[in-house]
Design a protein around this motif. Sequence first.
Motif, PDB file in Angstrom:
ATOM      1  N   ILE A 115       0.779  -1.285   0.034  1.00 23.35           N
ATOM      2  CA  ILE A 115      -0.055  -0.109  -0.139  1.00 23.35           C
ATOM      3  C   ILE A 115       0.976   1.100   0.030  1.00 23.35           C
ATOM      4  CG2 ILE A 115      -1.732   1.181   1.344  1.00 23.35           C
ATOM      5  CD1 ILE A 115      -2.716  -1.500   2.529  1.00 23.35           C
ATOM      6  N   TRP A 116       0.757   2.042  -1.104  1.00 23.20           N
ATOM      7  CA  TRP A 116       1.521   3.374  -1.153  1.00 23.20           C
ATOM      8  C   TRP A 116       0.809   4.442  -0.433  1.00 23.20           C
ATOM      9  CZ3 TRP A 116       6.493   3.701  -3.650  1.00 23.20           C
ATOM     10  CH2 TRP A 116       6.920   2.629  -4.252  1.00 23.20           C
ATOM     11  N   ASN A 117       1.558   5.075   0.359  1.00 22.40           N
ATOM     12  CA  ASN A 117       0.905   6.228   0.846  1.00 22.40           C
ATOM     13  C   ASN A 117       1.867   7.514   0.369  1.00 22.40           C
ATOM     14  OD1 ASN A 117       3.331   6.401   2.380  1.00 22.40           O
ATOM     15  ND2 ASN A 117       2.433   5.606   4.031  1.00 22.40           N
ATOM     16  N   THR A 118       1.384   8.665   0.733  1.00 21.02           N
ATOM     17  CA  THR A 118       1.956   9.653   0.040  1.00 21.02           C
ATOM     18  C   THR A 118       3.666  10.035   0.437  1.00 21.02           C
ATOM     19  OG1 THR A 118      -0.095  10.939   0.254  1.00 21.02           O
ATOM     20  CG2 THR A 118       1.744  12.315  -0.059  1.00 21.02           C
ATOM     21  N   ARG A 119       3.880   9.444   1.625  1.00 23.16           N
ATOM     22  CA  ARG A 119       5.219   9.539   2.123  1.00 23.16           C
ATOM     23  C   ARG A 119       6.165   8.335   1.086  1.00 23.16           C
ATOM     24  NH1 ARG A 119       8.524   7.515   6.274  1.00 23.16           N
ATOM     25  NH2 ARG A 119       9.981   8.942   6.994  1.00 23.16           N
ATOM     26  N   GLN A 120       5.559   7.314   1.118  1.00 18.75           N
ATOM     27  CA  GLN A 120       6.458   6.246   0.050  1.00 18.75           C
ATOM     28  C   GLN A 120       6.399   6.712  -1.168  1.00 18.75           C
ATOM     29  OE1 GLN A 120       3.885   3.057   1.427  1.00 18.75           O
ATOM     30  NE2 GLN A 120       5.248   2.146   2.543  1.00 18.75           N
ATOM     31  N   ARG A 121       5.325   7.275  -1.673  1.00 14.28           N
ATOM     32  CA  ARG A 121       5.638   7.807  -3.148  1.00 14.28           C
ATOM     33  C   ARG A 121       6.660   8.959  -3.346  1.00 14.28           C
ATOM     34  NH1 ARG A 121      -0.471   7.023  -3.984  1.00 14.28           N
ATOM     35  NH2 ARG A 121      -0.564   5.437  -5.292  1.00 14.28           N
ATOM     36  N   PHE A 122       6.593   9.885  -2.334  1.00 15.51           N
ATOM     37  CA  PHE A 122       7.594  11.061  -2.410  1.00 15.51           C
ATOM     38  C   PHE A 122       8.825  10.611  -1.915  1.00 15.51           C
ATOM     39  CE2 PHE A 122      10.067  14.396   0.199  1.00 15.51           C
ATOM     40  CZ  PHE A 122       9.903  15.324  -0.768  1.00 15.51           C
ATOM     41  N   ARG A 123       9.270   9.555  -1.183  1.00 18.29           N
ATOM     42  CA  ARG A 123      10.494   8.913  -1.093  1.00 18.29           C
ATOM     43  C   ARG A 123      10.986   8.373  -2.320  1.00 18.29           C
ATOM     44  NH1 ARG A 123      15.241   9.524   0.675  1.00 18.29           N
ATOM     45  NH2 ARG A 123      16.350   7.681   1.207  1.00 18.29           N
ATOM     46  N   ALA A 124      10.041   7.598  -2.883  1.00 20.37           N
ATOM     47  CA  ALA A 124      10.574   6.771  -4.392  1.00 20.37           C
ATOM     48  C   ALA A 124      10.896   7.682  -5.208  1.00 20.37           C
ATOM     49  CB  ALA A 124       9.168   6.076  -4.545  1.00 20.37           C
ATOM     50  N   ARG A 125      10.088   8.909  -5.558  1.00 22.29           N
ATOM     51  CA  ARG A 125      10.563   9.853  -6.431  1.00 22.29           C
ATOM     52  C   ARG A 125      11.887  10.550  -6.100  1.00 22.29           C
ATOM     53  NH1 ARG A 125       5.070  11.190  -6.452  1.00 22.29           N
ATOM     54  NH2 ARG A 125       5.384  13.021  -4.914  1.00 22.29           N
ATOM     55  N   GLN A 126      12.106  10.651  -4.541  1.00 20.39           N
ATOM     56  CA  GLN A 126      13.368  11.432  -4.376  1.00 20.39           C
ATOM     57  C   GLN A 126      14.643  10.401  -4.834  1.00 20.39           C
ATOM     58  OE1 GLN A 126      12.889  11.938  -0.115  1.00 20.39           O
ATOM     59  NE2 GLN A 126      13.189  14.043  -0.300  1.00 20.39           N
ATOM     60  N   LEU A 127      14.509   9.176  -4.584  1.00 17.00           N
ATOM     61  CA  LEU A 127      15.453   8.128  -4.774  1.00 17.00           C
ATOM     62  C   LEU A 127      15.514   8.364  -6.411  1.00 17.00           C
ATOM     63  CD1 LEU A 127      14.622   5.310  -2.310  1.00 17.00           C
ATOM     64  CD2 LEU A 127      16.620   6.852  -2.319  1.00 17.00           C
ATOM     65  N   LEU A 128      14.613   8.232  -6.932  1.00 24.86           N
ATOM     66  CA  LEU A 128      15.109   8.362  -8.526  1.00 24.86           C
ATOM     67  C   LEU A 128      15.256   9.475  -9.180  1.00 24.86           C
ATOM     68  CD1 LEU A 128      11.498   6.836  -9.697  1.00 24.86           C
ATOM     69  CD2 LEU A 128      13.627   5.633  -9.866  1.00 24.86           C
TER      70      LEU A 128
END
Length: 153
Positions: free
Chosen positions: A119-132
């Motif tokens: 389950i992707w929440n806003t924080r996890q999506r933000f962190r994934a975008r940062q890593l990318l």
Amino acid sequence: YRSHPGLQQRMGSNARVDLSFGLHFGWAIEGAVGTDFKIDASYVSPNVSVAESLERAAHTYGVHLLISSNVAETCSPSVASFLRLIDKALIRGSKLPLELHTLDLDVSKLEVVQRDQPIWNTRQRFRARQLLEVEKKRKQACADLMSKAEELT
């Protein structure tokens, strides 16, 4: 794909993925092909062409798995006993006719294993975008360094 709402709406709940494979055994040369920003591995050999032709022929024969005699000969006797000879044909890329085998499987009888989707929440999506973004900047810095090195030589 089984739980994606967009796919379920377009294709229905009983949609299944239908794949076919061609298996061949032989030598190949691997090489890097691409640009400064993207490099892919490429395999060159007549054996690669045979495998590609087998994959296309699998659809023609109406099987999911088409296996050349080169692969069948490398199988253990217990595995080879499950292979069924379909045809002997001259395949593009091969100089001699190959025996074509298949492994009969009723894929509709395979059990589908349901896995818990993260389950992707806003924080996890933000962190994934940062890593990318960090990875993208690292690759760009590497490409800039390579172009500067080329200018110096």
